[in-house]
Design a protein around this motif. Structure first.
Motif, PDB file in Angstrom:
ATOM      1  N   ILE A   1       0.831  -1.214   0.101  1.00 44.32           N
ATOM      2  CA  ILE A   1       0.005  -0.004  -0.019  1.00 44.32           C
ATOM      3  C   ILE A   1       1.031   1.271  -0.060  1.00 44.32           C
ATOM      4  N   ASN A   2       0.677   2.055  -0.878  1.00 48.41           N
ATOM      5  CA  ASN A   2       1.593   3.233  -1.144  1.00 48.41           C
ATOM      6  C   ASN A   2       0.733   4.443  -0.836  1.00 48.41           C
ATOM      7  N   THR A   3       0.923   5.277   0.235  1.00 46.51           N
ATOM      8  CA  THR A   3       0.229   6.656   0.364  1.00 46.51           C
ATOM      9  C   THR A   3       1.455   7.437   0.190  1.00 46.51           C
ATOM     10  N   GLU A   4       0.957   8.600   0.145  1.00 45.85           N
ATOM     11  CA  GLU A   4       1.849   9.759  -0.032  1.00 45.85           C
ATOM     12  C   GLU A   4       2.691   9.861   1.130  1.00 45.85           C
ATOM     13  N   GLU A   5       2.594   9.353   2.313  1.00 49.55           N
ATOM     14  CA  GLU A   5       3.537   9.625   3.340  1.00 49.55           C
ATOM     15  C   GLU A   5       4.353   8.116   3.587  1.00 49.55           C
ATOM     16  N   LYS A   6       3.829   6.871   3.362  1.00 50.38           N
ATOM     17  CA  LYS A   6       4.619   5.768   3.765  1.00 50.38           C
ATOM     18  C   LYS A   6       4.046   4.538   2.675  1.00 50.38           C
ATOM     19  N   HIS A   7       5.106   3.710   2.668  1.00 46.16           N
ATOM     20  CA  HIS A   7       4.917   2.348   2.032  1.00 46.16           C
ATOM     21  C   HIS A   7       4.599   1.445   3.459  1.00 46.16           C
ATOM     22  N   LEU A   8       3.171   0.992   3.189  1.00 43.54           N
ATOM     23  CA  LEU A   8       2.836  -0.194   4.019  1.00 43.54           C
ATOM     24  C   LEU A   8       2.815  -1.624   3.408  1.00 43.54           C
ATOM     25  N   LYS A   9       3.001  -2.390   4.393  1.00 45.51           N
ATOM     26  CA  LYS A   9       2.998  -3.982   3.745  1.00 45.51           C
ATOM     27  C   LYS A   9       2.236  -4.532   4.728  1.00 45.51           C
ATOM     28  N   TYR A  10       1.015  -5.265   3.945  1.00 51.06           N
ATOM     29  CA  TYR A  10       0.285  -6.022   4.890  1.00 51.06           C
ATOM     30  C   TYR A  10       0.168  -7.492   4.076  1.00 51.06           C
ATOM     31  N   VAL A  11       1.011  -8.314   4.541  1.00 40.32           N
ATOM     32  CA  VAL A  11       1.107  -9.544   3.797  1.00 40.32           C
ATOM     33  C   VAL A  11       0.675 -10.932   4.684  1.00 40.32           C
ATOM     34  N   ALA A  12      -0.205 -10.719   5.577  1.00 35.31           N
ATOM     35  CA  ALA A  12      -1.043 -11.744   6.301  1.00 35.31           C
ATOM     36  C   ALA A  12       0.158 -12.622   6.920  1.00 35.31           C
ATOM     37  N   ASP A  13       0.210 -14.026   6.501  1.00 37.76           N
ATOM     38  CA  ASP A  13       0.657 -15.035   7.018  1.00 37.76           C
ATOM     39  C   ASP A  13       2.318 -15.235   6.548  1.00 37.76           C
ATOM     40  N   LEU A  14       2.560 -14.236   5.664  1.00 34.12           N
ATOM     41  CA  LEU A  14       4.077 -14.372   5.451  1.00 34.12           C
ATOM     42  C   LEU A  14       4.945 -14.186   6.438  1.00 34.12           C
ATOM     43  N   MET A  15       4.415 -13.240   7.206  1.00 36.59           N
ATOM     44  CA  MET A  15       5.025 -12.543   8.507  1.00 36.59           C
ATOM     45  C   MET A  15       4.115 -12.195   9.294  1.00 36.59           C
ATOM     46  N   PRO A  16       3.548 -13.249  10.142  1.00 40.31           N
ATOM     47  CA  PRO A  16       2.263 -12.939  10.936  1.00 40.31           C
ATOM     48  C   PRO A  16       2.441 -12.023  12.143  1.00 40.31           C
ATOM     49  N   SER A  17       3.760 -11.930  12.539  1.00 35.40           N
ATOM     50  CA  SER A  17       4.085 -11.305  13.606  1.00 35.40           C
ATOM     51  C   SER A  17       5.417 -10.760  13.734  1.00 35.40           C
ATOM     52  N   ALA A  18       5.724  -9.652  14.684  1.00 37.16           N
ATOM     53  CA  ALA A  18       7.022  -9.357  14.451  1.00 37.16           C
ATOM     54  C   ALA A  18       8.176 -10.189  15.127  1.00 37.16           C
ATOM     55  N   PHE A  19       7.685 -11.382  15.846  1.00 37.29           N
ATOM     56  CA  PHE A  19       8.457 -12.455  15.961  1.00 37.29           C
ATOM     57  C   PHE A  19       8.922 -13.249  14.983  1.00 37.29           C
ATOM     58  N   HIS A  20       8.301 -13.169  13.746  1.00 42.55           N
ATOM     59  CA  HIS A  20       8.498 -14.044  12.586  1.00 42.55           C
ATOM     60  C   HIS A  20       9.558 -13.286  11.487  1.00 42.55           C
TER      61      HIS A  20
ATOM     62  N   ARG B   1      12.528  -5.973   0.025  1.00 44.85           N
ATOM     63  CA  ARG B   1      12.014  -4.710  -0.515  1.00 44.85           C
ATOM     64  C   ARG B   1      11.586  -3.875   0.496  1.00 44.85           C
ATOM     65  N   VAL B   2      11.283  -4.379   1.987  1.00 43.44           N
ATOM     66  CA  VAL B   2      10.889  -3.486   2.827  1.00 43.44           C
ATOM     67  C   VAL B   2      11.930  -2.494   3.125  1.00 43.44           C
ATOM     68  N   LEU B   3      13.371  -3.299   3.295  1.00 42.82           N
ATOM     69  CA  LEU B   3      14.507  -2.267   3.606  1.00 42.82           C
ATOM     70  C   LEU B   3      14.683  -1.307   2.323  1.00 42.82           C
ATOM     71  N   GLN B   4      14.687  -1.719   1.382  1.00 43.62           N
ATOM     72  CA  GLN B   4      14.750  -0.937   0.241  1.00 43.62           C
ATOM     73  C   GLN B   4      13.809   0.582   0.173  1.00 43.62           C
ATOM     74  N   GLU B   5      12.431   0.116   0.662  1.00 45.24           N
ATOM     75  CA  GLU B   5      11.577   1.062   0.482  1.00 45.24           C
ATOM     76  C   GLU B   5      11.445   1.847   1.966  1.00 45.24           C
ATOM     77  N   LYS B   6      12.124   1.437   2.921  1.00 51.25           N
ATOM     78  CA  LYS B   6      11.879   1.667   4.414  1.00 51.25           C
ATOM     79  C   LYS B   6      10.674   1.746   4.660  1.00 51.25           C
ATOM     80  N   ALA B   7       9.816   0.673   4.403  1.00 55.30           N
ATOM     81  CA  ALA B   7       8.510   0.479   4.687  1.00 55.30           C
ATOM     82  C   ALA B   7       8.117  -0.036   6.017  1.00 55.30           C
ATOM     83  N   LEU B   8       6.982   0.063   6.243  1.00 53.14           N
ATOM     84  CA  LEU B   8       6.201  -0.330   7.622  1.00 53.14           C
ATOM     85  C   LEU B   8       5.627  -1.549   7.402  1.00 53.14           C
TER      86      LEU B   8
END
Ligand code: ZN
Length: 287
Positions: A199-218, A244-251
């Motif tokens: 999800i790309n808003t003017e402010e941020k790149h957001l990633k919602y990838v469900a069970d690819l990375m279900p929590s910060a522990f994963h 990709r997350v590192l490259q885009e400084k995504a959340l």
């Protein structure tokens, strides 16, 4: 575009199943289990308001299952899907689209409700529900390991009523554009053709990838759930996702993390990708 969380409550899943080959003495420090080895997880859905669309991403497990089923997963917490929508000043009728990352019960259960007489009906009467044909076919003919996760009462009625839209996908692994500002990417390690969102808003790149990375522990590559149908594919997909997350400084927005709503990634001195800034903003908003 406005993005916010919609909480569908908490539930419990076996800690060993959630952490795969990682030993309990390691994961139990991250998410301590109860006396039955069960850990608490969230069902953190997403609301995307863009143009005149109000898009709900995933729906939690819902409340139509019987007491025996519920005793296995112990749904609890202060919120459910509808009360969380109400808090955002929305009614079920306001939702125009329901995007289903995949059809496992803890993501799609809230899509269909049940009357006291046992009749099934779409929880969001004015919404188009989105999945893809590759995943739908997979869910309709489940393998023994996923059979307990694909409950037909959670999605077949959507197809029967003609409110289920199949996104036009082939067996692709590159992200493709769905609507302005939102790209969809298919993943194959957790289940067949699960859909994650960039999800790309003017402010941020957001990633919602469900069970690819279900929590910060994963975040760590070996932290792959036992539920996954192809753990080595999950690891490969997660590595590409890290980059990709590192490259885009995504959340990254975590659907199942009981505490951490979102986080960035960083690279540690050993060159390993690790958690960056963790954001526990329960009222996380991008507007
Ligand atoms: Zn799943």
């Amino acid at each position: 575009m406005k993005v916010s969380f919609i909480h569908a409550g908490l539930f419990k899943l076996d800690g060993g199943a959630m952490f795969g080959v990682v030993p309990k003495r390691m994961w139990n420090k991250l998410n301590p289990s109860d006396e039955n080895n069960m850990c608490t997880w969230s069902m953190r859905c997403l609301l995307i308001e863009t143009g005149d669309r109000k898009i709900l991403v995933d729906t939690g497990m819902g409340d139509k299952q019987d007491a025996k089923f519920r005793s296995h997963f112990e749904p609890h917490g202060d919120y459910d899907l509808i009360s969380s929508l109400t808090e955002s000043s929305l009614k079920a009728e306001d939702i125009t689209d329901v995007f289903l990352t995949h059809l496992h019960f803890d993501h799609v259960g809230g899509a269909i409700s049940k009357t006291e007489k046992g009749e099934l009906y779409p929880t969001f009467p004015n919404a188009t529900y989105h999945t893809n044909e590759l995943h739908y076919k997979w869910a309709m003919d489940p393998n023994p390991r996923e059979r307990a996760s694909f409950l037909k009462e959670n999605f077949v009625e959507l197809k029967n009523l003609g409110v289920l839209n199949f996104l036009n996908v082939k067996h692709e692994t590159q992200a493709f554009n769905w609507i302005p500002g939102i790209d969809v990417q298919l993943y194959y390690g957790h289940t067949h053709a699960m859909m994650g969102l960039h999800i790309n808003t003017e402010e941020k790149h957001l990633k919602y990838v469900a069970d690819l990375m279900p929590s910060a522990f994963h975040v760590g590559l070996p932290y792959v759930m036992s539920y996954d149908i192809d753990p080595l594919v999950s690891i490969k997909e997660k590595k590409t996702f890290h980059d990709r997350v590192l490259q885009e400084k995504a959340l990254i927005l975590f659907e199942h993390d009981p505490v951490n709503a979102a986080a960035t990634l960083a690279v540690n001195p050993k060159g390993r990708t690790v958690l960056g800034d963790v954001q526990n903003l329960e009222d996380f908003l991008v507007s």
